[in-house]
Write a protein that holds these residues in place. Structure first.
Motif, short mmCIF file in Angstrom:
data_model
loop_
_atom_site.label_atom_id
_atom_site.label_comp_id
_atom_site.label_asym_id
_atom_site.label_seq_id
_atom_site.Cartn_x
_atom_site.Cartn_y
_atom_site.Cartn_z
N LEU A 1 -31.72 48.36 -13.52
CA LEU A 1 -32.86 49.10 -13.76
C LEU A 1 -34.11 48.26 -13.27
O LEU A 1 -35.24 48.88 -12.83
CB LEU A 1 -33.37 49.15 -15.24
CG LEU A 1 -32.18 50.04 -16.02
CD1 LEU A 1 -32.40 50.22 -17.63
CD2 LEU A 1 -32.31 51.55 -15.36
N ARG A 2 -33.86 47.06 -13.07
CA ARG A 2 -35.15 46.07 -12.32
C ARG A 2 -35.32 46.52 -10.93
O ARG A 2 -36.41 46.11 -10.30
CB ARG A 2 -34.69 44.63 -12.57
CG ARG A 2 -34.74 44.08 -13.88
CD ARG A 2 -34.65 42.39 -13.67
NE ARG A 2 -33.64 41.81 -13.16
CZ ARG A 2 -32.54 41.62 -13.93
NH1 ARG A 2 -32.32 41.79 -15.24
NH2 ARG A 2 -31.38 40.95 -13.36
N GLU B 1 -31.10 56.96 -15.90
CA GLU B 1 -32.44 56.49 -15.84
C GLU B 1 -33.04 57.80 -15.13
O GLU B 1 -34.40 58.12 -15.47
CB GLU B 1 -32.49 55.20 -14.99
CG GLU B 1 -34.03 54.95 -14.58
CD GLU B 1 -34.71 54.34 -16.18
OE1 GLU B 1 -35.75 54.30 -16.36
OE2 GLU B 1 -33.97 54.31 -17.25
N ILE C 1 -34.58 49.89 -9.56
CA ILE C 1 -34.79 51.33 -9.58
C ILE C 1 -35.95 51.63 -8.89
O ILE C 1 -37.08 51.14 -9.37
CB ILE C 1 -34.20 52.41 -10.56
CG1 ILE C 1 -32.59 51.95 -10.77
CG2 ILE C 1 -34.56 53.70 -10.22
CD1 ILE C 1 -32.27 52.84 -11.86
N ARG D 1 -26.75 47.20 -16.83
CA ARG D 1 -27.91 48.10 -16.70
C ARG D 1 -29.13 47.69 -16.76
O ARG D 1 -29.88 48.10 -15.76
CB ARG D 1 -27.86 48.78 -18.02
CG ARG D 1 -28.73 50.05 -18.34
CD ARG D 1 -28.54 50.60 -19.77
NE ARG D 1 -27.37 51.20 -19.78
CZ ARG D 1 -26.56 50.53 -20.54
NH1 ARG D 1 -26.57 49.51 -21.36
NH2 ARG D 1 -25.08 51.12 -20.68
N GLU D 2 -29.59 46.36 -17.12
CA GLU D 2 -30.74 45.69 -16.99
C GLU D 2 -30.99 45.17 -15.70
O GLU D 2 -32.15 45.15 -14.98
CB GLU D 2 -30.96 44.35 -18.09
CG GLU D 2 -31.00 45.08 -19.36
CD GLU D 2 -30.88 43.70 -20.45
OE1 GLU D 2 -30.74 42.71 -19.84
OE2 GLU D 2 -31.01 43.94 -21.53
N ILE E 1 -25.37 54.78 -14.47
CA ILE E 1 -26.70 54.32 -15.05
C ILE E 1 -27.98 54.75 -14.45
O ILE E 1 -28.95 55.10 -14.71
CB ILE E 1 -26.40 52.54 -14.97
CG1 ILE E 1 -25.31 52.24 -15.76
CG2 ILE E 1 -27.72 52.03 -15.26
CD1 ILE E 1 -24.95 50.62 -15.51
N VAL E 2 -27.74 54.87 -12.94
CA VAL E 2 -28.87 55.41 -12.39
C VAL E 2 -29.31 56.88 -12.53
O VAL E 2 -30.25 57.23 -12.90
CB VAL E 2 -28.69 55.19 -10.91
CG1 VAL E 2 -29.80 55.93 -9.90
CG2 VAL E 2 -28.60 53.84 -10.32
N LYS F 1 -38.64 54.67 -8.22
CA LYS F 1 -38.96 56.00 -8.54
C LYS F 1 -39.87 56.54 -7.66
O LYS F 1 -40.22 57.81 -7.92
CB LYS F 1 -39.02 56.35 -9.95
CG LYS F 1 -37.97 55.94 -10.88
CD LYS F 1 -38.33 55.99 -12.36
CE LYS F 1 -37.25 55.29 -13.46
NZ LYS F 1 -37.72 55.40 -14.70
N THR G 1 -28.87 55.13 -5.95
CA THR G 1 -28.01 54.24 -6.41
C THR G 1 -27.78 53.31 -5.15
O THR G 1 -27.75 51.99 -5.27
CB THR G 1 -26.55 54.86 -6.71
OG1 THR G 1 -27.08 55.76 -7.87
CG2 THR G 1 -25.58 53.84 -7.12
N THR H 1 -30.69 50.91 -4.60
CA THR H 1 -30.86 50.22 -5.84
C THR H 1 -29.90 48.96 -5.89
O THR H 1 -30.21 47.90 -6.11
CB THR H 1 -30.85 51.05 -7.16
OG1 THR H 1 -31.79 52.02 -7.21
CG2 THR H 1 -30.75 50.08 -8.42
N LYS I 1 -34.59 60.98 -17.15
CA LYS I 1 -35.43 60.90 -18.09
C LYS I 1 -36.94 61.44 -17.52
O LYS I 1 -37.24 60.92 -16.20
CB LYS I 1 -35.95 59.53 -18.25
CG LYS I 1 -34.63 58.73 -19.06
CD LYS I 1 -34.77 57.21 -19.48
CE LYS I 1 -33.59 56.51 -20.10
NZ LYS I 1 -33.81 55.07 -20.16
#
Length: 495
Positions: A269-270, A491, A272, A265-266, A487-488, A274, A291, A294, A494
């Motif tokens: 997230l580094r 994120e 992605i 996950r970490e 996971i994507v 947005k 995805t 990413t 949110k």
């Protein structure tokens, strides 16, 4: 099978249980007691590149649950290695020199044959150890048979019948050479042609103990030959089934882990981006596209992994592969940068210029072959500078042009040594072009792509690296895409 069809036998005993080792019975003490050749130490096979994922046990999980998961992950690692490693094979395990394990192995084997020799040379001869030896040979022959070799197995049972051999020993009529000839002839029929010389060498021996020592050692080689032949045979099936199998085993691990995707996950997230998105996002097409973008950047990070973060769980099995491929990319960047900084000699022949570049490129790859860090690069750059000067002067001589001046040589040295700086402009441009090329390949899943400007001399290397990377990535995505998209999606949901 025909007896000449290839290395034959069954897979190493126990391989279906633990994937990379077979444990033999415990050794019997040497001395007057008879001991088996196969009981001296665990017989181990080293599996090249295999990595086992460890799971952190959560609360209220039984030891049995943990053991089942660890066992499953080990099998998963073996299946993954067979599917992904085109050069995957089992290798004989040899203890390190001067190690206690090696000393024990050599001592026990020596004792085994010393007892045999001592008993055979006694008056009258004693056959206690000899009976154990022939039983060991019998089991060794069984280990290089396939299940369909029923007739051959029956013949071995008949010729090496333990009760009949014991009767011969009791009557002092045991003919060792007759049994040795039978075994050697059978091995010659069962073994691959590549082992003919090894087996032929046995027939040149005259000492009974030496003959059977060579027989047992050769049987171990044939057993390993068979295991690798079977691996090659089952690889297409494993490749076909491994995606489902790995996915199921990984999901089993997640059930007993507090957070088996924490590092993954970490990692994602580094990467992605947005930018331009209106959150929250629920459109599956957008999630799928994000995805893909990413993952492309995330996989490229693996090629330059610096160890500052924990390695993602979902690519743990391929960590050595991404590391090796990353070294290839690193050396390609350096070689291409050096070639761009090298002087171009004026020549009307395009072919001659290309030959010069190719020659220099090959020399640079050789010089950089063991370079894996900028620290090592700093040490070797002066030698590389001299090589660039030498190859350039050879070209000038062939063109009947004036040799390089001292000032030009010094300029070449300065330019080459300046590449030790990771932020060197040329080095950064080459790196950016190569990584961007690989990124496009990953996003588009292959296809025809133009080689980056200035890198046409490295078409073969870029094609090889991108093809290998794509193979790793496609398999990994086939197994774990659901987890990546989840996971994507989480994120992007949110606000």
């Amino acid at each position: 099978m025909s007896e000449r069809e290839g290395p034959s036998g069954s897979s190493p005993q126990g391989s279906e249980k633990d994937g990379n080792a077979r444990t033999a019975p415990q050794a019997m003490p040497s001395g007057s007691r008879a001991s088996s050749y196969y009981a001296n130490e665990p017989i181990q096979f080293r599996v090249r590149g295999s990595t086992i994922i460890g799971a952190s046990p959560p609360k209220f999980v039984t030891l049995e649950d943990i053991m089942k998961v660890a066992h499953g992950m080990q099998n998963m690692a073996l299946a993954h290695e067979i599917a992904m490693g085109t050069d995957f094979k089992l290798e004989p395990f040899e203890p390190p020199d001067n190690s206690y394990q090696k000393l024990v192995k050599e001592t026990m084997h020596k004792a085994y044959f010393d007892i045999l020799r001592e008993q055979l040379n006694s008056d009258p001869p004693e056959y206690k150890q000899a009976l154990v030896l022939l039983e060991d040979v019998k089991q060794g022959l069984f280990s290089i048979l396939l299940p369909r070799h029923t007739r051959i197995k029956e013949m071995i049972e008949e010729v090496l019948d333990a009760d009949f051999i014991r009767q011969q020993a009791e009557n002092n009529s045991l003919d060792f050479h007759k049994y040795a000839s039978f075994v050697v002839d059978l091995m010659a029929k069962l073994a691959a042609p590549a082992r003919d010389e090894m087996i032929q060498n046995i027939t040149k021996l005259t000492d009974t103990v030496d003959i059977f020592r060579a027989i047992l050692e050769t049987l171990e080689v044939l057993k390993l030959d068979l295991a690798n032949t079977l691996i090659a045979m089952i690889r297409p099936h494993v490749q076909k089934e491994s995606v489902h199998y790995e996915r199921a085993k990984f999901d089993d691990m997640l059930k007993v882990s507090e957070d088996g995707l924490k590092n993954t996950r970490e990692w994602l997230l580094r990467h992605i981006d947005k930018t331009g998105l209106t959150l929250p996002v629920t459109d599956q097409n957008i999630i799928r596209n994000v995805t893909a973008q990413t993952l492309a950047k995330a996989y490229l990070e693996l090629l330059e992994w610096d160890g500052s973060h924990e390695y993602p769980e979902t690519v743990q099995l391929d960590a050595p592969r991404f590391s090796d491929l990353g070294m290839r990319v690193y050396r390609l960047i350096l070689t291409a940068s050096l070639l761009l900084l090298s002087p171009n000699c004026a020549t009307d022949s395009q072919a001659q210029a290309q030959t010069h570049k190719q020659k220099l490129k090959e020399k640079l790859f050789i010089l950089l072959d063991n370079t894996s860090s900028d620290t090592q690069l700093h040490t070797i750059l002066p030698s590389i500078a001299e090589e660039v000067i030498l190859v350039t002067e050879q070209l000038l001589e062939s063109l009947h042009q004036e040799p390089l001046t001292s000032d030009t040589k010094e300029l070449i040295r300065t330019q080459v040594i300046s590449l030790r700086d990771p932020d060197h402009r040329v080095r950064q441009i080459v790196r950016q072009r190569i990584l961007e090329f690989l990124k496009v390949i990953l996003i588009c899943a292959g296809g025809s792509r133009q080689i980056p400007v200035g890198l046409s001399t490295f078409t073969r290397e870029l094609t090889s690296i991108s093809g290998t990377l794509l193979r790793y990535v496609m398999h990994n995505k086939a197994v774990f895409t659901k987890h990546y998209m989840d996971i994507v999606a989480e994120e992007l949901s949110k606000g």
